[in-house]
Design a protein around this motif. Sequence first.
Motif, PDB file in Angstrom:
ATOM      1  N   ALA A  64      26.922   9.425 -85.608  1.00  0.00           N
ATOM      2  CA  ALA A  64      27.929   8.481 -86.203  1.00  0.00           C
ATOM      3  C   ALA A  64      27.232   7.826 -87.458  1.00  0.00           C
ATOM      4  O   ALA A  64      26.381   7.509 -87.549  1.00  0.00           O
ATOM      5  N   ASP A  65      28.266   7.913 -88.337  1.00  0.00           N
ATOM      6  CA  ASP A  65      27.731   7.726 -89.743  1.00  0.00           C
ATOM      7  C   ASP A  65      26.354   8.297 -90.181  1.00  0.00           C
ATOM      8  O   ASP A  65      25.476   7.706 -90.844  1.00  0.00           O
ATOM      9  N   GLY A  66      26.416   9.507 -89.809  1.00  0.00           N
ATOM     10  CA  GLY A  66      25.255  10.359 -90.315  1.00  0.00           C
ATOM     11  C   GLY A  66      23.991   9.985 -89.380  1.00  0.00           C
ATOM     12  O   GLY A  66      22.846  10.677 -89.286  1.00  0.00           O
ATOM     13  N   LEU A  67      23.925   9.199 -88.352  1.00  0.00           N
ATOM     14  CA  LEU A  67      22.760   8.655 -87.311  1.00  0.00           C
ATOM     15  C   LEU A  67      22.940   9.332 -86.036  1.00  0.00           C
ATOM     16  O   LEU A  67      23.952   9.230 -85.494  1.00  0.00           O
ATOM     17  N   PRO A  68      22.023  10.043 -85.496  1.00  0.00           N
ATOM     18  CA  PRO A  68      22.093  10.119 -84.148  1.00  0.00           C
ATOM     19  C   PRO A  68      22.340   8.983 -82.878  1.00  0.00           C
ATOM     20  O   PRO A  68      21.350   8.355 -83.118  1.00  0.00           O
ATOM     21  N   VAL A  69      23.230   9.475 -82.307  1.00  0.00           N
ATOM     22  CA  VAL A  69      23.223   8.358 -81.168  1.00  0.00           C
ATOM     23  C   VAL A  69      23.286   8.822 -79.888  1.00  0.00           C
ATOM     24  O   VAL A  69      23.394   7.990 -78.869  1.00  0.00           O
ATOM     25  N   GLY A  70      23.157  10.291 -79.598  1.00  0.00           N
ATOM     26  CA  GLY A  70      23.099  10.518 -78.076  1.00  0.00           C
ATOM     27  C   GLY A  70      22.804  12.096 -78.225  1.00  0.00           C
ATOM     28  O   GLY A  70      22.857  12.847 -79.384  1.00  0.00           O
ATOM     29  N   TYR A  71      22.441  12.316 -76.913  1.00  0.00           N
ATOM     30  CA  TYR A  71      22.088  14.070 -77.110  1.00  0.00           C
ATOM     31  C   TYR A  71      22.184  14.487 -75.738  1.00  0.00           C
ATOM     32  O   TYR A  71      22.204  13.776 -74.583  1.00  0.00           O
ATOM     33  N   ALA A  72      22.237  15.885 -75.406  1.00  0.00           N
ATOM     34  CA  ALA A  72      22.098  16.634 -73.916  1.00  0.00           C
ATOM     35  C   ALA A  72      21.508  17.752 -74.405  1.00  0.00           C
ATOM     36  O   ALA A  72      21.888  18.539 -75.503  1.00  0.00           O
ATOM     37  N   TYR A  73      20.744  18.348 -73.701  1.00  0.00           N
ATOM     38  CA  TYR A  73      20.311  19.620 -73.772  1.00  0.00           C
ATOM     39  C   TYR A  73      19.911  20.297 -72.514  1.00  0.00           C
ATOM     40  O   TYR A  73      19.763  19.782 -71.277  1.00  0.00           O
ATOM     41  N   GLY A  74      19.923  21.651 -72.106  1.00  0.00           N
ATOM     42  CA  GLY A  74      19.698  22.318 -71.262  1.00  0.00           C
ATOM     43  C   GLY A  74      19.381  23.858 -71.684  1.00  0.00           C
ATOM     44  O   GLY A  74      19.346  24.158 -72.508  1.00  0.00           O
ATOM     45  N   ASN A  75      19.171  24.667 -70.454  1.00  0.00           N
ATOM     46  CA  ASN A  75      18.848  25.913 -70.693  1.00  0.00           C
ATOM     47  C   ASN A  75      19.202  26.579 -69.176  1.00  0.00           C
ATOM     48  O   ASN A  75      19.523  26.275 -68.259  1.00  0.00           O
ATOM     49  N   THR A  76      19.039  27.927 -69.441  1.00  0.00           N
ATOM     50  CA  THR A  76      19.519  28.719 -68.428  1.00  0.00           C
ATOM     51  C   THR A  76      18.197  28.726 -67.271  1.00  0.00           C
ATOM     52  O   THR A  76      17.121  28.890 -67.723  1.00  0.00           O
ATOM     53  N   ILE A  77      18.785  28.878 -66.124  1.00  0.00           N
ATOM     54  CA  ILE A  77      17.690  28.836 -64.954  1.00  0.00           C
ATOM     55  C   ILE A  77      18.235  29.793 -63.991  1.00  0.00           C
ATOM     56  O   ILE A  77      19.570  30.335 -63.919  1.00  0.00           O
ATOM     57  N   ARG A  78      17.170  30.715 -63.502  1.00  0.00           N
ATOM     58  CA  ARG A  78      17.880  31.936 -62.734  1.00  0.00           C
ATOM     59  C   ARG A  78      17.021  31.973 -61.039  1.00  0.00           C
ATOM     60  O   ARG A  78      16.331  31.064 -60.970  1.00  0.00           O
ATOM     61  N   HIS A  79      17.620  32.647 -60.447  1.00  0.00           N
ATOM     62  CA  HIS A  79      16.931  32.623 -59.031  1.00  0.00           C
ATOM     63  C   HIS A  79      15.521  32.906 -59.016  1.00  0.00           C
ATOM     64  O   HIS A  79      15.102  33.847 -59.724  1.00  0.00           O
ATOM     65  N   GLY A  80      14.717  32.114 -58.552  1.00  0.00           N
ATOM     66  CA  GLY A  80      13.622  32.083 -58.249  1.00  0.00           C
ATOM     67  C   GLY A  80      12.606  31.257 -59.271  1.00  0.00           C
ATOM     68  O   GLY A  80      11.582  31.121 -59.440  1.00  0.00           O
ATOM     69  N   ASP A  81      13.624  30.655 -60.194  1.00  0.00           N
ATOM     70  CA  ASP A  81      12.740  29.797 -61.484  1.00  0.00           C
ATOM     71  C   ASP A  81      12.294  28.526 -60.709  1.00  0.00           C
ATOM     72  O   ASP A  81      12.474  28.156 -59.673  1.00  0.00           O
ATOM     73  N   ARG A  82      11.093  28.115 -61.431  1.00  0.00           N
ATOM     74  CA  ARG A  82      10.502  26.772 -60.845  1.00  0.00           C
ATOM     75  C   ARG A  82      11.224  25.979 -60.657  1.00  0.00           C
ATOM     76  O   ARG A  82      11.009  24.977 -59.724  1.00  0.00           O
ATOM     77  N   TYR A  83      12.230  25.545 -61.209  1.00  0.00           N
ATOM     78  CA  TYR A  83      13.417  24.379 -60.993  1.00  0.00           C
ATOM     79  C   TYR A  83      13.918  24.571 -59.439  1.00  0.00           C
ATOM     80  O   TYR A  83      13.919  23.426 -58.860  1.00  0.00           O
ATOM     81  N   TRP A  84      14.356  25.719 -59.138  1.00  0.00           N
ATOM     82  CA  TRP A  84      14.760  25.831 -57.558  1.00  0.00           C
ATOM     83  C   TRP A  84      13.536  25.857 -56.488  1.00  0.00           C
ATOM     84  O   TRP A  84      13.773  25.504 -55.782  1.00  0.00           O
ATOM     85  N   GLN A  85      12.446  26.282 -57.160  1.00  0.00           N
ATOM     86  CA  GLN A  85      11.307  26.395 -56.221  1.00  0.00           C
ATOM     87  C   GLN A  85      10.835  24.991 -55.857  1.00  0.00           C
ATOM     88  O   GLN A  85      10.383  25.063 -54.494  1.00  0.00           O
ATOM     89  N   ARG A  86      10.903  24.246 -56.589  1.00  0.00           N
ATOM     90  CA  ARG A  86      10.591  22.705 -56.206  1.00  0.00           C
ATOM     91  C   ARG A  86      11.562  21.731 -55.945  1.00  0.00           C
ATOM     92  O   ARG A  86      11.302  20.610 -55.484  1.00  0.00           O
ATOM     93  N   THR A  87      12.804  22.350 -55.430  1.00  0.00           N
ATOM     94  CA  THR A  87      13.941  21.607 -54.822  1.00  0.00           C
ATOM     95  C   THR A  87      13.878  21.872 -53.340  1.00  0.00           C
ATOM     96  O   THR A  87      13.892  22.775 -53.029  1.00  0.00           O
ATOM     97  N   SER A  88      14.086  20.517 -52.597  1.00  0.00           N
ATOM     98  CA  SER A  88      13.873  20.621 -51.323  1.00  0.00           C
ATOM     99  C   SER A  88      15.082  20.011 -50.867  1.00  0.00           C
ATOM    100  O   SER A  88      15.308  18.884 -51.058  1.00  0.00           O
ATOM    101  N   PRO A  89      15.835  20.240 -49.728  1.00  0.00           N
ATOM    102  CA  PRO A  89      15.911  21.732 -49.232  1.00  0.00           C
ATOM    103  C   PRO A  89      16.188  22.710 -50.242  1.00  0.00           C
ATOM    104  O   PRO A  89      16.819  22.417 -51.205  1.00  0.00           O
ATOM    105  N   GLN A  90      15.869  24.168 -49.771  1.00  0.00           N
ATOM    106  CA  GLN A  90      16.258  25.288 -50.563  1.00  0.00           C
ATOM    107  C   GLN A  90      17.644  25.090 -51.079  1.00  0.00           C
ATOM    108  O   GLN A  90      18.413  24.982 -49.888  1.00  0.00           O
TER     109      GLN A  90
END
Length: 182
Positions: A64-90
């Motif tokens: 806004a008016d050249g100044l950053p006011v917010g963000y979001a970011y992400g990336n692709t995760i696949r089967h077996g990714d550590r993201y899913w491995q540490r999620t409980s329950p599976q």
Amino acid sequence: MTPAPTVELRTFTTLEHMRGDLIDVYAEVRAPLLHLPNYAVTAFGERLDRHGGEPGFTAVLAYADGLPVGYAYGNTIRHGDRYWQRTSPQPADKYTKRPAIAMKEIGVRPAWRGSGTARRIHDALLATRDEPYVTLMVNPAAGEGKVHALYRSWGYADIGQSQPSPASPVLMVMARDTHTAI
């Protein structure tokens, strides 16, 4: 009804031209928590650098008016990714058998909260994606539960819990169809 404030949304696939802006917004968004090791700016910078090098990295920043006011970011995760491995329950196979997008961070400066900016950033990021599902982790205590409730209102459902690092609180893992219209 007040019209949504004017913001420019910019999409990035590398950290090169936006890392400083993103960290500046993060520091203000998380200011009350920066004394905790998991939320320290240095810890966040290390995570951001790691995430920025992972497959499918995409970020959307709002200006806004050249100044950053917010963000979001992400990336692709696949089967077996550590993201899913540490999620409980599976999680159910429907979330993990094909690539998904993990929304790693989303934040809006306090002055911009309640303006619809976070939702616009979120939706702009998802509009760039082909994965069938998006997942995110939220501290259920954040904002006295209001952040968790906000994600539910955006169509996310609880699918498990995770503690990404020893310094991290236990987080609720949520998911939804990437292109759900709410």
